[in-house]
Write a protein that holds these residues in place. Structure first.
Motif, PDB file in Angstrom:
ATOM      1  N   GLU A 109      11.318  -4.874   6.710  1.00 46.62           N
ATOM      2  CA  GLU A 109      11.587  -3.812   5.744  1.00 46.62           C
ATOM      3  C   GLU A 109      10.871  -2.532   6.142  1.00 46.62           C
ATOM      4  O   GLU A 109       9.722  -2.567   6.583  1.00 46.62           O
ATOM      5  CB  GLU A 109      11.140  -4.234   4.335  1.00 46.62           C
ATOM      6  N   PHE A 110      11.570  -1.434   5.988  1.00 51.84           N
ATOM      7  CA  PHE A 110      10.987  -0.103   6.181  1.00 51.84           C
ATOM      8  C   PHE A 110      11.138   0.654   4.871  1.00 51.84           C
ATOM      9  O   PHE A 110      12.224   0.682   4.287  1.00 51.84           O
ATOM     10  CB  PHE A 110      11.699   0.661   7.298  1.00 51.84           C
ATOM     11  N   ILE A 111      10.066   1.268   4.404  1.00 56.50           N
ATOM     12  CA  ILE A 111      10.097   2.007   3.139  1.00 56.50           C
ATOM     13  C   ILE A 111       9.471   3.383   3.339  1.00 56.50           C
ATOM     14  O   ILE A 111       8.382   3.508   3.913  1.00 56.50           O
ATOM     15  CB  ILE A 111       9.339   1.259   2.022  1.00 56.50           C
ATOM     16  N   TYR A 112      10.161   4.400   2.854  1.00 51.59           N
ATOM     17  CA  TYR A 112       9.667   5.773   2.869  1.00 51.59           C
ATOM     18  C   TYR A 112       9.657   6.269   1.424  1.00 51.59           C
ATOM     19  O   TYR A 112      10.686   6.206   0.739  1.00 51.59           O
ATOM     20  CB  TYR A 112      10.574   6.658   3.725  1.00 51.59           C
ATOM     21  N   VAL A 113       8.512   6.748   0.958  1.00 48.28           N
ATOM     22  CA  VAL A 113       8.385   7.192  -0.428  1.00 48.28           C
ATOM     23  C   VAL A 113       8.911   8.619  -0.563  1.00 48.28           C
ATOM     24  O   VAL A 113       8.419   9.543   0.087  1.00 48.28           O
ATOM     25  CB  VAL A 113       6.922   7.125  -0.907  1.00 48.28           C
ATOM     26  N   LEU A 114       9.922   8.782  -1.399  1.00 44.48           N
ATOM     27  CA  LEU A 114      10.535  10.087  -1.630  1.00 44.48           C
ATOM     28  C   LEU A 114       9.839  10.848  -2.760  1.00 44.48           C
ATOM     29  O   LEU A 114       9.571  12.042  -2.643  1.00 44.48           O
ATOM     30  CB  LEU A 114      12.027   9.922  -1.964  1.00 44.48           C
ATOM     31  N   GLU A 115       9.586  10.146  -3.850  1.00 42.47           N
ATOM     32  CA  GLU A 115       8.956  10.764  -5.019  1.00 42.47           C
ATOM     33  C   GLU A 115       8.039   9.758  -5.695  1.00 42.47           C
ATOM     34  O   GLU A 115       8.307   8.549  -5.678  1.00 42.47           O
ATOM     35  CB  GLU A 115      10.020  11.224  -6.036  1.00 42.47           C
ATOM     36  N   GLY A 116       6.971  10.269  -6.329  1.00 38.49           N
ATOM     37  CA  GLY A 116       6.083   9.405  -7.090  1.00 38.49           C
ATOM     38  C   GLY A 116       5.119   8.622  -6.211  1.00 38.49           C
ATOM     39  O   GLY A 116       4.894   8.965  -5.043  1.00 38.49           O
ATOM     40  N   GLU A 117       4.582   7.530  -6.779  1.00 36.52           N
ATOM     41  CA  GLU A 117       3.622   6.689  -6.077  1.00 36.52           C
ATOM     42  C   GLU A 117       4.062   5.236  -6.141  1.00 36.52           C
ATOM     43  O   GLU A 117       4.522   4.759  -7.180  1.00 36.52           O
ATOM     44  CB  GLU A 117       2.232   6.834  -6.701  1.00 36.52           C
ATOM     45  N   MET A 118       3.917   4.542  -5.019  1.00 33.09           N
ATOM     46  CA  MET A 118       4.325   3.148  -4.924  1.00 33.09           C
ATOM     47  C   MET A 118       3.138   2.289  -4.500  1.00 33.09           C
ATOM     48  O   MET A 118       2.448   2.600  -3.525  1.00 33.09           O
ATOM     49  CB  MET A 118       5.453   2.996  -3.894  1.00 33.09           C
ATOM     50  N   GLU A 119       2.918   1.231  -5.245  1.00 35.74           N
ATOM     51  CA  GLU A 119       1.886   0.263  -4.860  1.00 35.74           C
ATOM     52  C   GLU A 119       2.527  -0.819  -4.000  1.00 35.74           C
ATOM     53  O   GLU A 119       3.624  -1.303  -4.315  1.00 35.74           O
ATOM     54  CB  GLU A 119       1.260  -0.376  -6.101  1.00 35.74           C
ATOM     55  N   VAL A 120       1.869  -1.171  -2.911  1.00 37.74           N
ATOM     56  CA  VAL A 120       2.358  -2.233  -2.050  1.00 37.74           C
ATOM     57  C   VAL A 120       1.281  -3.306  -1.912  1.00 37.74           C
ATOM     58  O   VAL A 120       0.106  -3.000  -1.715  1.00 37.74           O
ATOM     59  CB  VAL A 120       2.772  -1.695  -0.660  1.00 37.74           C
ATOM     60  N   ILE A 121       1.709  -4.546  -2.088  1.00 41.80           N
ATOM     61  CA  ILE A 121       0.830  -5.693  -1.863  1.00 41.80           C
ATOM     62  C   ILE A 121       1.435  -6.467  -0.707  1.00 41.80           C
ATOM     63  O   ILE A 121       2.567  -6.945  -0.789  1.00 41.80           O
ATOM     64  CB  ILE A 121       0.727  -6.575  -3.114  1.00 41.80           C
ATOM     65  N   LEU A 122       0.695  -6.585   0.379  1.00 42.49           N
ATOM     66  CA  LEU A 122       1.187  -7.208   1.599  1.00 42.49           C
ATOM     67  C   LEU A 122       0.150  -8.220   2.071  1.00 42.49           C
ATOM     68  O   LEU A 122      -0.865  -7.857   2.663  1.00 42.49           O
ATOM     69  CB  LEU A 122       1.431  -6.140   2.664  1.00 42.49           C
ATOM     70  N   GLY A 123       0.402  -9.500   1.763  1.00 43.20           N
ATOM     71  CA  GLY A 123      -0.602 -10.520   2.053  1.00 43.20           C
ATOM     72  C   GLY A 123      -1.856 -10.240   1.241  1.00 43.20           C
ATOM     73  O   GLY A 123      -1.803 -10.146   0.007  1.00 43.20           O
ATOM     74  N   ASP A 124      -2.981 -10.040   1.918  1.00 39.47           N
ATOM     75  CA  ASP A 124      -4.247  -9.741   1.240  1.00 39.47           C
ATOM     76  C   ASP A 124      -4.496  -8.238   1.114  1.00 39.47           C
ATOM     77  O   ASP A 124      -5.546  -7.825   0.605  1.00 39.47           O
ATOM     78  CB  ASP A 124      -5.417 -10.372   2.013  1.00 39.47           C
ATOM     79  N   VAL A 125      -3.553  -7.442   1.587  1.00 43.35           N
ATOM     80  CA  VAL A 125      -3.725  -5.989   1.580  1.00 43.35           C
ATOM     81  C   VAL A 125      -3.051  -5.381   0.348  1.00 43.35           C
ATOM     82  O   VAL A 125      -1.946  -5.766  -0.020  1.00 43.35           O
ATOM     83  CB  VAL A 125      -3.118  -5.369   2.856  1.00 43.35           C
ATOM     84  N   ARG A 126      -3.747  -4.456  -0.276  1.00 44.51           N
ATOM     85  CA  ARG A 126      -3.192  -3.715  -1.411  1.00 44.51           C
ATOM     86  C   ARG A 126      -3.422  -2.228  -1.156  1.00 44.51           C
ATOM     87  O   ARG A 126      -4.532  -1.818  -0.818  1.00 44.51           O
ATOM     88  CB  ARG A 126      -3.875  -4.143  -2.716  1.00 44.51           C
ATOM     89  N   ASP A 127      -2.365  -1.420  -1.297  1.00 42.58           N
ATOM     90  CA  ASP A 127      -2.507   0.007  -1.020  1.00 42.58           C
ATOM     91  C   ASP A 127      -1.533   0.792  -1.897  1.00 42.58           C
ATOM     92  O   ASP A 127      -0.618   0.219  -2.493  1.00 42.58           O
ATOM     93  CB  ASP A 127      -2.231   0.297   0.456  1.00 42.58           C
ATOM     94  N   VAL A 128      -1.733   2.093  -1.949  1.00 38.01           N
ATOM     95  CA  VAL A 128      -0.860   2.981  -2.710  1.00 38.01           C
ATOM     96  C   VAL A 128      -0.273   4.004  -1.751  1.00 38.01           C
ATOM     97  O   VAL A 128      -1.006   4.676  -1.007  1.00 38.01           O
ATOM     98  CB  VAL A 128      -1.616   3.690  -3.846  1.00 38.01           C
ATOM     99  N   LEU A 129       1.035   4.132  -1.749  1.00 39.07           N
ATOM    100  CA  LEU A 129       1.738   5.112  -0.921  1.00 39.07           C
ATOM    101  C   LEU A 129       2.268   6.216  -1.818  1.00 39.07           C
ATOM    102  O   LEU A 129       2.781   5.948  -2.909  1.00 39.07           O
ATOM    103  CB  LEU A 129       2.890   4.464  -0.154  1.00 39.07           C
ATOM    104  N   ARG A 130       2.151   7.442  -1.310  1.00 40.22           N
ATOM    105  CA  ARG A 130       2.610   8.607  -2.063  1.00 40.22           C
ATOM    106  C   ARG A 130       3.750   9.310  -1.329  1.00 40.22           C
ATOM    107  O   ARG A 130       4.097   8.932  -0.217  1.00 40.22           O
ATOM    108  CB  ARG A 130       1.431   9.554  -2.306  1.00 40.22           C
ATOM    109  N   SER A 131       4.322  10.301  -1.958  1.00 39.10           N
ATOM    110  CA  SER A 131       5.456  11.020  -1.386  1.00 39.10           C
ATOM    111  C   SER A 131       5.175  11.426   0.061  1.00 39.10           C
ATOM    112  O   SER A 131       4.153  12.042   0.357  1.00 39.10           O
ATOM    113  CB  SER A 131       5.763  12.259  -2.225  1.00 39.10           C
ATOM    114  N   GLY A 132       6.074  11.030   0.964  1.00 35.09           N
ATOM    115  CA  GLY A 132       5.898  11.327   2.384  1.00 35.09           C
ATOM    116  C   GLY A 132       5.300  10.187   3.177  1.00 35.09           C
ATOM    117  O   GLY A 132       5.357  10.191   4.410  1.00 35.09           O
TER     118      GLY A 132
END
Length: 228
Positions: free
Chosen positions: A176-199
């Protein structure tokens, strides 16, 4: 002799057209009933969503809905709601269904038959995970950006993620490939947790347990490309 044969064929065609016009009042290309019937067929094809595709394929494969629930690990009630068009499963679960039913994910989303597809901004077909009453506060809806392309290897979507706390992490085949266009997205990937923002963007193997969702109280809009 060939000219006589051509003349005969033309006369037969001419008689058929004349007869049609006498009874219908229109030629073969302008009969309102024929045009309406064709338009209805086109609209029916456009309306064919994942739920209808699932039911048709399940019945063709000879699975009961109970058997399909058992093989996929997806709750039977959720499958019934999907087939009825009342809800939409996460894309990851649609991939699981496609594997059990020996389909490509593209068959679950839309069965394209064109060598290429152009999706105009004002003619997109939107699929909603939940109905109108719940979509504003839960779940997501997505727009397929390549519904008419045959033999698709990728599934590109515009996805609107609404704040929700009930979704569960999942894993399945593919990437999967994800690009954030608007807002904020939280991603949980295995033991990793992060927040992606626009761009921001992320690319990962779908076999890793993962979950993406809106971060905070506002929706997030993303471009997602899945390969299964």
């Amino acid at each position: 002799m060939p000219e006589d044969k051509d003349a005969t064929i033309y006369e037969v065609f001419r008689e058929a057209v004349d007869e049609y016009a006498d009874h219908k009042g229109h030629d073969l290309l302008t009969d309102p009933a024929a045009i309406a019937a064709e338009q209805e067929t086109v609209e029916d094809r456009k309306a064919m969503g994942p739920g209808q595709n699932l039911r048709a394929t399940r019945e063709k494969r000879g699975f009961s809905i109970q058997e399909l629930a058992q093989k996929t690990g997806i709750d039977q009630h959720e499958l019934e709601q999907l087939e009825a068009g009342h809800t939409l499963l996460p894309l990851g679960q649609l991939i699981k269904l496609s594997k059990v039913l020996s389909l490509k994910m593209s068959d679950m989303i839309s069965r394209g038959d064109e060598p290429y597809t152009i999706v105009r901004a004002d003619r997109r077909t939107e699929f909603q995970r939940f109905g109108k009453l719940r979509q504003a506060s839960h779940g997501y809806e997505y727009v397929s950006l390549a519904p008419g392309k045959k033999d698709r290897l990728m599934e590109p979507f515009i996805v609107t993620l609404h704040p929700a706390s009930s979704d569960e992490a999942s894993s399945h085949d593919g990437q999967e490939f994800i690009y954030v266009l608007e807002g904020e997205m939280e991603v949980i990937l295995g033991d990793v947790r992060d927040v992606l923002r626009s761009g921001d963007a992320i690319y990962y193997d779908s076999s890793t347990t993962h979950l993406v969702r809106a971060h905070g109280e506002e929706p997030a809009r993303i471009l997602a490309v899945l390969v299964s």
